[in-house]
Design a protein around this motif. Structure first.
Motif, PDB file in Angstrom:
ATOM      1  N   SER A 124      -4.082   5.892  36.311  1.00 52.20           N
ATOM      2  CA  SER A 124      -5.316   6.447  36.865  1.00 52.20           C
ATOM      3  C   SER A 124      -5.706   5.676  38.116  1.00 52.20           C
ATOM      4  O   SER A 124      -5.602   4.451  38.164  1.00 52.20           O
ATOM      5  N   GLY A 125      -6.136   6.398  39.127  1.00 51.72           N
ATOM      6  CA  GLY A 125      -6.650   5.812  40.357  1.00 51.72           C
ATOM      7  C   GLY A 125      -8.075   6.261  40.577  1.00 51.72           C
ATOM      8  O   GLY A 125      -8.478   7.347  40.146  1.00 51.72           O
ATOM      9  N   SER A 126      -8.847   5.438  41.270  1.00 59.82           N
ATOM     10  CA  SER A 126     -10.273   5.700  41.383  1.00 59.82           C
ATOM     11  C   SER A 126     -10.766   5.385  42.784  1.00 59.82           C
ATOM     12  O   SER A 126     -10.029   4.869  43.624  1.00 59.82           O
ATOM     13  N   LYS A 127     -12.032   5.690  43.008  1.00 62.28           N
ATOM     14  CA  LYS A 127     -12.676   5.330  44.265  1.00 62.28           C
ATOM     15  C   LYS A 127     -12.890   3.830  44.391  1.00 62.28           C
ATOM     16  O   LYS A 127     -13.168   3.343  45.488  1.00 62.28           O
ATOM     17  N   ASP A 128     -12.765   3.105  43.271  1.00 65.32           N
ATOM     18  CA  ASP A 128     -12.910   1.648  43.334  1.00 65.32           C
ATOM     19  C   ASP A 128     -11.642   0.954  43.811  1.00 65.32           C
ATOM     20  O   ASP A 128     -11.542  -0.269  43.716  1.00 65.32           O
ATOM     21  N   THR A 129     -10.651   1.728  44.297  1.00 63.16           N
ATOM     22  CA  THR A 129      -9.394   1.267  44.914  1.00 63.16           C
ATOM     23  C   THR A 129      -8.430   0.650  43.912  1.00 63.16           C
ATOM     24  O   THR A 129      -7.395   0.114  44.311  1.00 63.16           O
ATOM     25  N   GLY A 147      -4.396  -3.708  45.145  1.00 57.06           N
ATOM     26  CA  GLY A 147      -3.676  -3.901  46.391  1.00 57.06           C
ATOM     27  C   GLY A 147      -4.129  -2.950  47.481  1.00 57.06           C
ATOM     28  O   GLY A 147      -4.082  -3.276  48.665  1.00 57.06           O
ATOM     29  N   HIS A 148      -4.596  -1.774  47.078  1.00 59.25           N
ATOM     30  CA  HIS A 148      -5.103  -0.807  48.049  1.00 59.25           C
ATOM     31  C   HIS A 148      -6.516  -1.183  48.487  1.00 59.25           C
ATOM     32  O   HIS A 148      -7.269  -1.826  47.744  1.00 59.25           O
ATOM     33  N   LYS A 149      -6.858  -0.761  49.688  1.00 62.52           N
ATOM     34  CA  LYS A 149      -8.184  -1.023  50.249  1.00 62.52           C
ATOM     35  C   LYS A 149      -9.022   0.236  50.383  1.00 62.52           C
ATOM     36  O   LYS A 149     -10.124   0.189  50.919  1.00 62.52           O
ATOM     37  N   GLY A 150      -8.507   1.347  49.906  1.00 60.83           N
ATOM     38  CA  GLY A 150      -9.236   2.604  50.001  1.00 60.83           C
ATOM     39  C   GLY A 150      -9.070   3.418  48.734  1.00 60.83           C
ATOM     40  O   GLY A 150      -8.401   3.013  47.768  1.00 60.83           O
ATOM     41  N   LEU A 151      -9.697   4.582  48.711  1.00 58.59           N
ATOM     42  CA  LEU A 151      -9.637   5.485  47.563  1.00 58.59           C
ATOM     43  C   LEU A 151      -8.195   5.871  47.254  1.00 58.59           C
ATOM     44  O   LEU A 151      -7.427   6.199  48.157  1.00 58.59           O
ATOM     45  N   ILE A 152      -7.825   5.851  45.980  1.00 58.80           N
ATOM     46  CA  ILE A 152      -6.485   6.254  45.556  1.00 58.80           C
ATOM     47  C   ILE A 152      -6.419   7.785  45.558  1.00 58.80           C
ATOM     48  O   ILE A 152      -7.232   8.444  44.903  1.00 58.80           O
ATOM     49  N   THR A 153      -5.465   8.347  46.283  1.00 63.56           N
ATOM     50  CA  THR A 153      -5.386   9.803  46.400  1.00 63.56           C
ATOM     51  C   THR A 153      -4.337  10.434  45.492  1.00 63.56           C
ATOM     52  O   THR A 153      -4.563  11.507  44.942  1.00 63.56           O
ATOM     53  N   GLN A 154      -3.176   9.784  45.318  1.00 60.99           N
ATOM     54  CA  GLN A 154      -2.122  10.360  44.494  1.00 60.99           C
ATOM     55  C   GLN A 154      -1.353   9.255  43.782  1.00 60.99           C
ATOM     56  O   GLN A 154      -1.220   8.137  44.303  1.00 60.99           O
ATOM     57  N   ILE A 165       4.497   5.033  42.223  1.00 62.90           N
ATOM     58  CA  ILE A 165       4.223   5.169  43.655  1.00 62.90           C
ATOM     59  C   ILE A 165       2.789   5.648  43.816  1.00 62.90           C
ATOM     60  O   ILE A 165       2.350   6.582  43.138  1.00 62.90           O
ATOM     61  N   SER A 166       2.062   5.014  44.724  1.00 57.82           N
ATOM     62  CA  SER A 166       0.653   5.352  44.924  1.00 57.82           C
ATOM     63  C   SER A 166       0.365   5.537  46.409  1.00 57.82           C
ATOM     64  O   SER A 166       0.998   4.914  47.260  1.00 57.82           O
ATOM     65  N   SER A 167      -0.581   6.393  46.705  1.00 53.47           N
ATOM     66  CA  SER A 167      -1.044   6.606  48.075  1.00 53.47           C
ATOM     67  C   SER A 167      -2.555   6.458  48.105  1.00 53.47           C
ATOM     68  O   SER A 167      -3.235   6.657  47.094  1.00 53.47           O
ATOM     69  N   SER A 168      -3.078   6.131  49.284  1.00 59.16           N
ATOM     70  CA  SER A 168      -4.500   5.833  49.382  1.00 59.16           C
ATOM     71  C   SER A 168      -5.018   6.226  50.759  1.00 59.16           C
ATOM     72  O   SER A 168      -4.255   6.525  51.684  1.00 59.16           O
ATOM     73  N   LYS A 169      -6.334   6.197  50.872  1.00 56.78           N
ATOM     74  CA  LYS A 169      -6.971   6.455  52.158  1.00 56.78           C
ATOM     75  C   LYS A 169      -6.848   5.275  53.110  1.00 56.78           C
ATOM     76  O   LYS A 169      -7.278   5.381  54.264  1.00 56.78           O
ATOM     77  N   ASP A 170      -6.281   4.164  52.637  1.00 59.74           N
ATOM     78  CA  ASP A 170      -6.056   3.029  53.535  1.00 59.74           C
ATOM     79  C   ASP A 170      -4.783   3.178  54.358  1.00 59.74           C
ATOM     80  O   ASP A 170      -4.336   2.219  54.983  1.00 59.74           O
ATOM     81  N   THR A 171      -4.184   4.376  54.345  1.00 63.53           N
ATOM     82  CA  THR A 171      -2.990   4.787  55.112  1.00 63.53           C
ATOM     83  C   THR A 171      -1.694   4.224  54.530  1.00 63.53           C
ATOM     84  O   THR A 171      -0.636   4.445  55.115  1.00 63.53           O
ATOM     85  N   PHE A 172      -1.728   3.548  53.390  1.00 60.79           N
ATOM     86  CA  PHE A 172      -0.535   2.930  52.837  1.00 60.79           C
ATOM     87  C   PHE A 172      -0.002   3.727  51.650  1.00 60.79           C
ATOM     88  O   PHE A 172      -0.775   4.329  50.894  1.00 60.79           O
ATOM     89  N   VAL A 173       1.320   3.674  51.486  1.00 57.69           N
ATOM     90  CA  VAL A 173       2.002   4.148  50.284  1.00 57.69           C
ATOM     91  C   VAL A 173       2.683   2.935  49.669  1.00 57.69           C
ATOM     92  O   VAL A 173       3.487   2.274  50.329  1.00 57.69           O
ATOM     93  N   LYS A 174       2.361   2.639  48.413  1.00 58.32           N
ATOM     94  CA  LYS A 174       2.864   1.431  47.769  1.00 58.32           C
ATOM     95  C   LYS A 174       3.768   1.772  46.593  1.00 58.32           C
ATOM     96  O   LYS A 174       3.517   2.736  45.866  1.00 58.32           O
TER      97      LYS A 174
END
Length: 945
Positions: A124-129, A147-154, A165-174
């Motif tokens: 689960s990913g949340s707005k709390d990054t 590790g992400h600095k923005g909202l988790i999108t996928q 694999i995770s993506s976020s509004k911080d422009t990163f895919v980890k």
């Protein structure tokens, strides 16, 4: 002593007019073993399962107040996970509708959910990054990935490797290694937020969608141990070569070199290299990106009304296309007299656009919010789209056909309004409810909450049932007064009532007409009349009643005001007419002579709604200044001014024959008040998840209806339960305290130094209560452990209540009643002195072999968080030594027993298959075959696809 007023509680009786909330996604479900027929959508706090073939609601999974914002179906098709706005996650059994487990780990709304291939892990990913991985079998959280600095999108699980694999509004895919719980790779290609993330079926390509109009494609393949050193040296040489070259080249190539250069000897999991981009025709960011179950269809959409489809070419199709291009290249070279050798021709490589065949976009009837696709049994790409106008659009695309026309498209829109419901009205018997929006008039059955009638109208602002409940009058934004016949579902007449918006009207108490007020600063009186149907029927159609006549409205009187009229109301005795004006005042006139009587002023902003009590003694007004004022109709004095809502008050209504009234506002709350004592009685629950725009009570006062910006219509029914004000205030204070407590920071685990991993759970009210129950049980053990129990009468009352014979068994019963998802959090906040005694109790339970799994879980967690204190305490060393020997031997015993039973079941499976000549439990068989194949390939090195 005065008579105490008794207040009765109003309970939620249902919700209607919702197909799907725009804040939640839509997913296909394998309901009843049928694939491609049923889909699930979020509807405020509930989940609705729709039959896309018939357009009927199959079932509804009930929530408890918070809005559903994310859905994810399990791979086995039997469960569905729902993420809520407050950060909770619930897993439902689709067939029974039960809530199997509830996870509490996030502080804000859930933004992404994903099951692994077996359905045993849920991420689960949340707005709390933060990303939290949950174990659905043990019903507990495993760890928190930070590790992400923005909202988790996928979020996407890989099937071949234990990687998330995770993506976020911080422009990163980890890329996260779940075995070691750390991020081993980060993609830096994207310059904007990443919204879409998908893997193809064989996990050889990764697709990402961001805030631009590109879909980026990455090549993915495992890297064997033997190739690590050569890969690292090759990357280092490539980076050095890039540095030596002069400046120039594309940004994508620089990003690719930068990403590849980050690969080190520790990152021996997977290679991910940027291949190219697919340009979308749609405008705006990528809202949804999906690949169907066949792995052949790539669907996406942006902010416009189109759905784009791409066919992913197979290996055979790519080979054939490459051969054709090579043949054409040979012909061109031969015609030009150049060397046409095979080596030269083979240099013609395929691009990303070549590997993805673009098809014509699918035009949608509205702006899409989310989309999900699967591969149907006939091989078509079947999709369902949740539109922003509260409707569903389904269809199929044959991507093998270059025309790619939509097959069997269907729009599910009847059960709900397309825009906000602006007004509500009950029929005279309270059995029907009318609602109006920007384009439709709908009539609902109050008991079943089903839509009975749907009629098209203008932009409606107010509505009411006319006497006899056979007609409905609707006032529109352009000043029209429309009359509808419920028997024929047709509009009888459209009258030009006002030159501006018709904001409000009210039926006269004698049932002979109505009063309207509009933006043209006029209040008009209308009288009902029956005329011959042919006289006003311009097209000559027969719309007459059985007697050949129909209803119409005839203007009788006009009252000119000094400003725009926002609301009109007539007292029940037909004595007073109250008019709310745009100049913040409320004027009261005599109904018979239209002479001025009172002017009520005190609001700092216009009064948007007013109502008069049945006895005509009180007038209540709700204003845009967030206040409610109670006025006396005898002298016009203000009895009380109440700061009622956190935003504008949109609706207000008295209960018949009482001085109790309800108010609603843009803050989403509906509150009940007493106009005599000025008490706030209660706030109806569950609250709307948007601005409440309209409120109506039935003539009997037993029912209450409200509509909101979330496009839902809620119904409340009066019950026999007595409501006590002191208890309500206590519940409100307790709720506020619980919300403040949950906002507190989670405690840091002793020994935790990594910034990437954290504790999965969070502090909740239930976990604190569970801790208190465990501490009480330990206290009981302390007081009762040395007592010699001779008979049943010597047992402690709590031991007799739990039907146990010893305090140790009582502690075990208390531990069993703690939810698995809250057990670790409950043990975490326990003081160390209680943890020491609990270790001694667990030592006894381990030796008695009682609830080994639960006891081992508690034991390992306590040893982990209190390791330093336990090892430095000499009094506990003997206990720890006994626990070490006993727990190890018992764990090995259970492990051997489980292994024996597992292989016995496999042997039984093989015998059944041989005797019946058919394969049983195909999923389990495939799983064992895949494990055996991976074991054999482990020595060869991973296969590069």
């Amino acid at each position: 002593m005065g008579v105490t007023t008794q207040y009765h509680r109003y309970e939620a009786a249902g919700i209607c007019s919702l197909v799907g909330s725009g804040k939640c996604n839509v997913v296909w479900l394998e309901y009843g073993g049928v694939k491609g027929k049923y889909c699930a959508t979020g509807a405020c706090e509930n989940i609705i399962i729709w039959d896309t073939k018939t357009g009927e609601k199959v079932t509804s999974l009930q929530g408890e107040g918070e809005e559903v914002v994310q859905l994810c179906a399990s791979p086995n098709g039997r469960h569905i996970a729902a993420g809520y706005h407050n950060g909770d996650i619930k897993i439902f059994d689709i067939k029974t509708g039960e809530t199997l487990v509830t996870f509490n780990g996030h502080k804000s709304a859930i933004s992404a959910l994903a099951f692994d291939a077996k359905g045993m892990l849920l991420a689960s990913g949340s707005k709390d990054t933060a990303i939290v991985v949950w174990d659905t079998v043990s019903q507990s959280g495993l760890y928190r990935l930070k590790g992400h600095k923005g909202l988790i999108t996928q979020l996407v699980f890989m099937n071949s490797l234990n990687i998330l694999i995770s993506s976020s509004k911080d422009t990163f895919v980890k890329f996260w290694d779940l075995d070691t719980q750390h991020c081993f790779r980060t993609l830096l290609t994207h310059k904007t937020e990443v919204y879409g993330l998908k893997l193809n079926r064989d996990e050889s390509k990764l697709y990402t969608g961001s805030a631009d109009n590109e879909i980026r494609v990455f090549d993915m393949c495992p890297i064997s141990t033997k190739e690590d050193e050569s890969a690292v040296s090759e990357v280092s040489g490539r980076k050095k070569h890039k540095t030596d070259e002069s400046e120039g080249g594309s940004d994508a190539e620089d990003d690719e070199a930068e990403e590849t250069a980050e690969f080190t000897a520790e990152e021996r999991f997977i290679s991910c290299q940027y291949q190219g981009s697919i340009l979308r025709h749609g405008k705006g960011r990528t809202v949804s990106l999906d690949i169907d179950s066949s792995g052949r269809s790539l669907l996406c959409h942006g902010l416009d009304k189109s759905l784009e489809a791409f066919l992913i070419l197979s290996e055979e199709e790519r080979t054939n296309l490459q051969k054709k291009r090579a043949s054409k290249l040979r012909k061109r070279l031969r015609a030009a007299g150049e060397d046409d050798s095979l080596t030269t021709a083979e240099k013609q490589q395929l691009t990303v656009d070549d590997e993805h065949r673009r098809h014509e976009p699918v035009r949608l009837p509205g702006r899409p919010s989310s989309m999900h696709s699967i591969c149907s049994s006939s091989g078509l790409s079947q999709f369902v789209v949740l539109l922003a106008n509260n409707s569903l659009y389904t269809g199929s695309i044959d991507l093998s056909d270059k025309k790619s026309e939509v097959i069997k498209s269907y729009t599910l829109a009847t059960p709900g309004h397309r825009s906000d419901v602006r007004a509500l009205s009950f029929s005279s018997d309270g059995a029907a409810l009318a609602s109006v929006s920007g384009e439709q008039v709908k009539v609902w059955n109050r008991d079943s909450l089903r839509c009975i009638k749907t009629m098209r109208c203008g932009y409606a602002l107010c509505c009411t049932f006319l006497p006899g409940d056979r007609y409905i009058a609707v006032g529109t934004k352009d000043g029209k007064l429309q009359l509808y016949d419920l028997a024929t579902s047709e509009m009888l007449e459209e009258i030009d009532a006002h030159e501006g918006a018709l904001w409000s009207f009210c039926l006269l108490p004698d049932k002979r007409g109505l009063v309207t007020g509009g933006a043209d600063q006029k209040v008009k009186f209308w009288q009902f009349e029956l005329i011959e149907a042919e006289e006003s029927d311009e097209e000559g159609a027969e719309t007459a009643t059985a007697k050949g006549k129909r209803l119409t409205l005839v203007p009788t009187r006009v009252l000119k005001m000094a400003d725009d009229v926002l609301c009109v109301k007539v007292s029940a005795d037909n004595k007073f007419l109250a008019v709310s004006l745009l100049d913040n005042t409320i004027k009261v006139f005599f109904c018979d002579t239209l002479k001025f009587f009172l002017s009520l002023y005190g609001h700092s902003l216009p009064a948007l709604c007013i109502d008069i009590s049945t006895d005509g003694t009180l007038l209540v007004s709700g204003s845009a200044d967030k206040n409610i004022k109670i006025w006396g109709m005898d002298f016009g004095d203000c009895h009380k001014s109440i700061f009622a809502h956190d935003n504008s008050v949109m609706g207000i209504t008295f209960l018949p024959k009482t001085h109790l009234f309800f108010s609603c506002g843009k803050d989403g709350a509906i509150k009940q008040w007493d106009a005599d004592t000025f008490n706030h009685i209660t706030t109806l629950s569950p609250r709307h998840h948007g601005e409440v725009l309209a409120l109506a009570s039935s003539p009997s006062g037993m029912s209450l209806a409200s509509s909101s910006h979330d496009k839902s219509i809620r119904l409340w029914e009066k019950c026999e339960e007595i409501l006590v004000l002191e208890e309500e205030r206590e519940l409100e204070r307790e709720k506020e305290f619980n919300m403040e407590m949950e906002k507190e920071e989670n405690p840091v685990l002793p020994g935790e130094t990594s910034e990437e991993i954290g504790f999965a759970g969070k502090k909740t009210v239930e976990s604190v209560k569970s801790t208190e129950r465990i501490m009480d049980a330990v206290e009981l053990w302390r007081s009762e452990k040395d007592k010699v129990i001779q008979g049943e009468e010597d047992l402690h009352p709590l031991l007799r209540a739990c039907n146990v014979r010893s305090p140790v068994e009582y502690v075990l019963e208390v531990l069993k009643k703690v939810k698995p998802s809250e057990l670790e959090e409950s043990l975490l906040v326990m003081p160390f002195t209680f943890a020491v005694d609990l270790l001694k109790i667990l030592d006894v339970l381990v030796r008695q072999k009682k609830s080994v799994e639960l006891v081992s879980k508690c034991l390992l967690f306590l040893m982990r968080i209190h390791h330093n204190q336990i090892t430095s305490n000499e009094m506990l060393l003997s206990t720890v030594d006994r626990l070490k020997d006993s727990s190890t031997s018992i764990a090995q015993e259970y492990k051997d027993r489980i292994g024996f039973n597992l292989f016995a079941l496999q042997l039984l499976q093989l015998k059944l298959e041989n005797s019946q000549s058919q394969q049983l439990f195909t999923d389990a068989t495939d799983m064992f075959r895949k494990k055996e194949k991976r074991r054999k390939n482990k020595h060869k090195g991973p296969e590069i696809r």
